[in-house]
Design a protein around this motif. Structure first.
Motif, mmCIF file in Angstrom:
data_model
loop_
_atom_site.group_PDB
_atom_site.id
_atom_site.type_symbol
_atom_site.label_atom_id
_atom_site.label_comp_id
_atom_site.label_asym_id
_atom_site.label_seq_id
_atom_site.Cartn_x
_atom_site.Cartn_y
_atom_site.Cartn_z
ATOM 1 N N GLY A 29 12.066 -2.670 -13.119
ATOM 2 C CA GLY A 29 11.474 -2.120 -11.682
ATOM 3 C C GLY A 29 12.469 -2.379 -10.727
ATOM 4 N N THR A 30 12.438 -2.318 -9.399
ATOM 5 C CA THR A 30 13.186 -2.546 -8.589
ATOM 6 C C THR A 30 12.540 -3.107 -7.142
ATOM 7 O OG1 THR A 30 15.183 -1.449 -7.095
ATOM 8 C CG2 THR A 30 13.020 -0.185 -7.404
ATOM 9 N N LEU A 31 13.654 -4.348 -6.488
ATOM 10 C CA LEU A 31 12.898 -4.745 -5.591
ATOM 11 C C LEU A 31 13.951 -5.211 -4.622
ATOM 12 C CD1 LEU A 31 10.282 -6.331 -4.399
ATOM 13 C CD2 LEU A 31 10.857 -8.280 -5.835
ATOM 14 N N GLY A 32 14.061 -4.537 -3.410
ATOM 15 C CA GLY A 32 15.048 -4.934 -2.373
ATOM 16 C C GLY A 32 16.539 -4.489 -2.906
ATOM 17 N N ASP A 33 16.571 -3.163 -3.600
ATOM 18 C CA ASP A 33 17.690 -2.670 -4.216
ATOM 19 C C ASP A 33 18.417 -3.431 -5.574
ATOM 20 O OD1 ASP A 33 18.325 -0.074 -3.199
ATOM 21 O OD2 ASP A 33 19.097 -1.014 -1.264
ATOM 22 N N GLU A 34 17.318 -4.480 -6.107
ATOM 23 C CA GLU A 34 17.824 -5.262 -7.191
ATOM 24 C C GLU A 34 17.012 -4.922 -8.349
ATOM 25 O OE1 GLU A 34 20.543 -6.957 -7.290
ATOM 26 O OE2 GLU A 34 21.052 -7.000 -4.967
ATOM 27 N N TRP A 35 17.622 -4.705 -9.470
ATOM 28 C CA TRP A 35 16.710 -4.536 -10.771
ATOM 29 C C TRP A 35 16.105 -5.627 -11.076
ATOM 30 C CZ3 TRP A 35 15.422 0.075 -12.549
ATOM 31 C CH2 TRP A 35 16.392 1.073 -12.400
ATOM 32 N N GLY B 207 0.682 -1.178 -0.018
ATOM 33 C CA GLY B 207 0.161 -0.008 -0.015
ATOM 34 C C GLY B 207 0.873 1.243 0.094
ATOM 35 N N ASP B 208 2.079 1.260 0.082
ATOM 36 C CA ASP B 208 2.987 2.393 0.081
ATOM 37 C C ASP B 208 2.670 3.107 -1.325
ATOM 38 O OD1 ASP B 208 4.694 4.370 0.660
ATOM 39 O OD2 ASP B 208 6.554 2.878 0.443
ATOM 40 N N ALA B 209 2.450 4.333 -1.198
ATOM 41 C CA ALA B 209 2.109 4.913 -2.749
ATOM 42 C C ALA B 209 3.365 5.426 -3.277
ATOM 43 C CB ALA B 209 1.097 6.180 -2.327
ATOM 44 N N VAL B 210 4.043 4.541 -3.879
ATOM 45 C CA VAL B 210 5.322 4.913 -4.619
ATOM 46 C C VAL B 210 5.423 3.979 -5.825
ATOM 47 C CG1 VAL B 210 6.543 5.955 -2.656
ATOM 48 C CG2 VAL B 210 6.777 3.618 -3.172
ATOM 49 N N CYS B 211 5.685 4.276 -6.925
ATOM 50 C CA CYS B 211 6.373 3.544 -8.099
ATOM 51 C C CYS B 211 7.203 2.409 -7.675
ATOM 52 C CB CYS B 211 6.605 4.289 -9.203
ATOM 53 S SG CYS B 211 7.029 3.277 -10.827
ATOM 54 N N ALA B 212 7.089 1.277 -7.742
ATOM 55 C CA ALA B 212 8.121 0.207 -7.800
ATOM 56 C C ALA B 212 8.630 -0.263 -9.229
ATOM 57 C CB ALA B 212 7.508 -0.961 -7.094
ATOM 58 N N GLY B 213 7.834 0.045 -10.398
ATOM 59 C CA GLY B 213 8.249 -0.409 -11.433
ATOM 60 C C GLY B 213 7.395 -0.164 -12.517
ATOM 61 N N ASP C 215 8.526 -14.284 -9.313
ATOM 62 C CA ASP C 215 9.259 -13.884 -7.784
ATOM 63 C C ASP C 215 8.849 -12.512 -7.573
ATOM 64 O OD1 ASP C 215 10.875 -13.087 -9.988
ATOM 65 O OD2 ASP C 215 12.804 -13.578 -9.193
ATOM 66 N N ALA C 216 8.948 -11.708 -8.580
ATOM 67 C CA ALA C 216 8.370 -10.313 -8.259
ATOM 68 C C ALA C 216 6.829 -10.117 -8.084
ATOM 69 C CB ALA C 216 9.049 -9.227 -9.409
ATOM 70 N N ALA C 217 6.090 -10.975 -8.963
ATOM 71 C CA ALA C 217 4.762 -10.765 -8.765
ATOM 72 C C ALA C 217 4.102 -10.896 -7.277
ATOM 73 C CB ALA C 217 4.252 -11.655 -9.609
ATOM 74 N N HIS C 218 4.852 -11.440 -6.423
ATOM 75 C CA HIS C 218 4.337 -11.768 -5.051
ATOM 76 C C HIS C 218 4.389 -10.406 -4.374
ATOM 77 C CE1 HIS C 218 4.126 -13.922 -1.149
ATOM 78 N NE2 HIS C 218 4.892 -13.078 -0.858
ATOM 79 N N TYR C 219 5.474 -9.604 -4.803
ATOM 80 C CA TYR C 219 5.341 -8.273 -3.888
ATOM 81 C C TYR C 219 4.893 -7.106 -4.607
ATOM 82 C CZ TYR C 219 8.892 -11.132 -1.554
ATOM 83 O OH TYR C 219 9.639 -11.849 -1.064
ATOM 84 N N TRP C 220 4.643 -7.156 -6.013
ATOM 85 C CA TRP C 220 4.007 -6.015 -6.679
ATOM 86 C C TRP C 220 2.430 -6.190 -7.217
ATOM 87 C CZ3 TRP C 220 8.435 -5.935 -11.049
ATOM 88 C CH2 TRP C 220 9.513 -5.338 -10.534
ATOM 89 N N ALA C 221 2.186 -5.156 -7.540
ATOM 90 C CA ALA C 221 0.696 -4.840 -8.115
ATOM 91 C C ALA C 221 0.751 -3.968 -9.102
ATOM 92 C CB ALA C 221 -0.425 -4.389 -7.141
#
Length: 231
Positions: A199-205, A180-186, A215-221
């Motif tokens: 995008g970026t996830l845990g400081d990794e591209w 729910g953090d209102a920032v762009c992740a990718g 593996d990214a879909a679990h954290y992204w919407a």
């Protein structure tokens, strides 16, 4: 300017003020009373940047960043909409090299600049789980002593970003986190020749062609695609 345009710029100013106030040691309140722009020179992110700097100046806050950048999903979506129909003329990358070698695509990438036709270059910068966009030119290559060097130059095959140079952007969507953090992740950038996920996830591209990696879909919407009028 038109009422709708005035509302959009006021909203962007409010978001820029909110960004500037984040993390300040003392509480402060900012009210946007007026926004003055020139239609020719103002594009998404400009009012955001100017407002953030005005807030810092008013509060006498020193900010080290040369450019604020924007990561609010609304501003990113507005920028995407401006890029629709434009060709991606070039991509510049900054990569880490060590003893004449570099790690694979996403692992060695530090920053990337997208050069869409008739638009200023936009730098993509990953910070934790947040993707920042900044309108600025590429910097120069530099030496990092015992840590190797950073080389800045055109994206080249077989790296992912090079595969979309020369194609036109037809649609796009903003990726945010599930928390729910209102920032762009990718971003999902839909070109004539396919979809690019960056995008970026845990400081990794995260770089992919087609759909968001599992593996990214679990954290992204992925928000609704912008062309459909949704943000």
């Amino acid at each position: 300017m038109a009422a709708s345009a005035a509302g959009e710029h006021r909203r962007e100013a409010e978001l820029g003020a909110r960004w500037a106030l984040r993390g300040l040691p003392a509480a402060a309140k900012v009210t946007v009373t007026d926004v003055v722009i020139t239609e020719v020179d103002t594009s998404p992110g400009d009012v955001y940047e100017a407002t953030a700097r005005a807030v810092w100046q008013a509060l006498r806050v020193e900010h080290r960043a040369g450019y604020v950048g924007f990561s609010d999903p609304e501003i990113v979506a507005a920028w995407l909409k401006r890029m629709f129909g434009r060709r991606l003329d070039a991509v510049t990358e900054a990569r880490q090299w060590y003893e004449g070698r570099r790690r694979p695509d996403a692992e060695s990438l530090l920053h990337a600049w997208l050069f869409f036709e008739y638009a200023v270059p936009v730098r993509l910068h990953g910070h934790g789980d947040q993707l920042l966009l900044a309108k600025e030119d590429p910097y120069h290559s530099y030496d990092m002593d015992e840590h190797g060097e950073t080389r800045v130059g055109p994206a080249r095959p077989p790296d992912v970003l090079s595969g979309f140079i020369g194609a036109r952007l037809t649609d796009g969507a903003v990726i945010v986190g599930h928390d729910g953090d209102a920032v762009c992740a990718g971003l999902v950038l839909r070109f004539e020749n396919g979809d690019l996920v960056i995008g970026t996830l845990g400081d990794e591209w995260v770089l992919a062609v087609g759909s968001v990696p599992a593996d990214a879909a679990h954290y992204w919407a992925v928000q609704p695609f912008v062309r459909g009028g949704c943000r």
